[in-house]
Write a protein that holds these residues in place. Structure first.
Motif, PDB file in Angstrom:
ATOM      1  N   ASN A 170      -7.048  35.892  -5.415  1.00 23.22           N
ATOM      2  CA  ASN A 170      -6.411  35.446  -4.178  1.00 23.22           C
ATOM      3  C   ASN A 170      -6.017  33.979  -4.207  1.00 23.22           C
ATOM      4  OD1 ASN A 170      -6.729  37.885  -2.384  1.00 23.22           O
ATOM      5  ND2 ASN A 170      -8.853  37.551  -2.981  1.00 23.22           N
ATOM      6  N   TRP A 171      -5.677  33.464  -5.379  1.00 24.06           N
ATOM      7  CA  TRP A 171      -5.352  32.045  -5.506  1.00 24.06           C
ATOM      8  C   TRP A 171      -4.161  31.648  -4.640  1.00 24.06           C
ATOM      9  CZ3 TRP A 171      -0.582  30.590  -7.177  1.00 24.06           C
ATOM     10  CH2 TRP A 171       0.172  31.556  -7.836  1.00 24.06           C
ATOM     11  N   PHE A 172      -3.174  32.537  -4.535  1.00 23.96           N
ATOM     12  CA  PHE A 172      -2.001  32.226  -3.718  1.00 23.96           C
ATOM     13  C   PHE A 172      -2.383  32.172  -2.243  1.00 23.96           C
ATOM     14  CE2 PHE A 172       1.999  33.298  -1.542  1.00 23.96           C
ATOM     15  CZ  PHE A 172       2.778  32.260  -2.020  1.00 23.96           C
ATOM     16  N   LEU A 173      -3.225  33.082  -1.823  1.00 21.60           N
ATOM     17  CA  LEU A 173      -3.717  33.108  -0.451  1.00 21.60           C
ATOM     18  C   LEU A 173      -4.473  31.823  -0.132  1.00 21.60           C
ATOM     19  CD1 LEU A 173      -4.284  35.041   2.072  1.00 21.60           C
ATOM     20  CD2 LEU A 173      -6.485  35.376   0.971  1.00 21.60           C
ATOM     21  N   ILE A 174      -5.297  31.384  -1.066  1.00 23.09           N
ATOM     22  CA  ILE A 174      -6.075  30.162  -0.873  1.00 23.09           C
ATOM     23  C   ILE A 174      -5.141  28.947  -0.841  1.00 23.09           C
ATOM     24  CG2 ILE A 174      -7.826  28.672  -1.915  1.00 23.09           C
ATOM     25  CD1 ILE A 174      -9.109  31.361  -2.933  1.00 23.09           C
ATOM     26  N   LEU A 175      -4.152  28.940  -1.704  1.00 23.48           N
ATOM     27  CA  LEU A 175      -3.182  27.848  -1.708  1.00 23.48           C
ATOM     28  C   LEU A 175      -2.446  27.766  -0.376  1.00 23.48           C
ATOM     29  CD1 LEU A 175      -1.628  25.635  -3.331  1.00 23.48           C
ATOM     30  CD2 LEU A 175      -0.008  27.436  -3.927  1.00 23.48           C
TER      31      LEU A 175
END
Length: 131
Positions: free
Chosen positions: A76-81
């Motif tokens: 979920n790196w994009f979500l966190i970004l």
């Protein structure tokens, strides 16, 4: 769970509110918009509180997932970004799906022609803004 239904739309609405308030804050800071000091302070305060909502969103989504912290961050790196408000509009656009849909649609002559016109117009607007 009932919260799993209403939480995502709530966060999306808060993202839209953040974008509007951010634009107002920028317009005030570059003297394009004249508002009272109290309203400026309120806008900045709400922007800070909305940041807490976005961080809480990540925590809630992590809690709802059945993943460990490392796996959650990797998947979920994009979500966190996009929890960082300046990147929030990317989540609203749903970039991955949009790009795939545009690729499929661009195969059509009419849609492809329209998309090329939009691309050229955006490109020219971008160059005007950079001057």
């Amino acid at each position: 769970m009932d919260a799993e239904r209403w939480w995502p739309p709530f966060v999306e609405v808060m993202a839209l509110v953040w974008i509007v308030l951010f634009v107002v804050d920028v317009a005030v800071s570059v003297d394009l918009l004249a508002v009272s000091e109290s309203l400026t302070g309120t806008v900045r305060s709400v922007l800070q509180w909305l940041l807490i909502v976005f961080l809480l969103d990540i925590a809630v989504l992590y809690r709802w997932s059945d993943q460990g912290p490392r796996r959650f961050v990797r998947s979920n790196w994009f979500l966190i970004l996009t929890a960082v408000p300046w990147f929030r509009p990317f989540r609203l656009l749903r970039i991955g799906r949009s790009i795939r849909a545009l690729r499929l649609l661009s195969g059509s002559r009419r849609v492809g022609s329209f998309l090329n016109k939009v691309r050229r117009k955006c490109h020219s607007l971008w160059h005007r803004l950079r001057r």
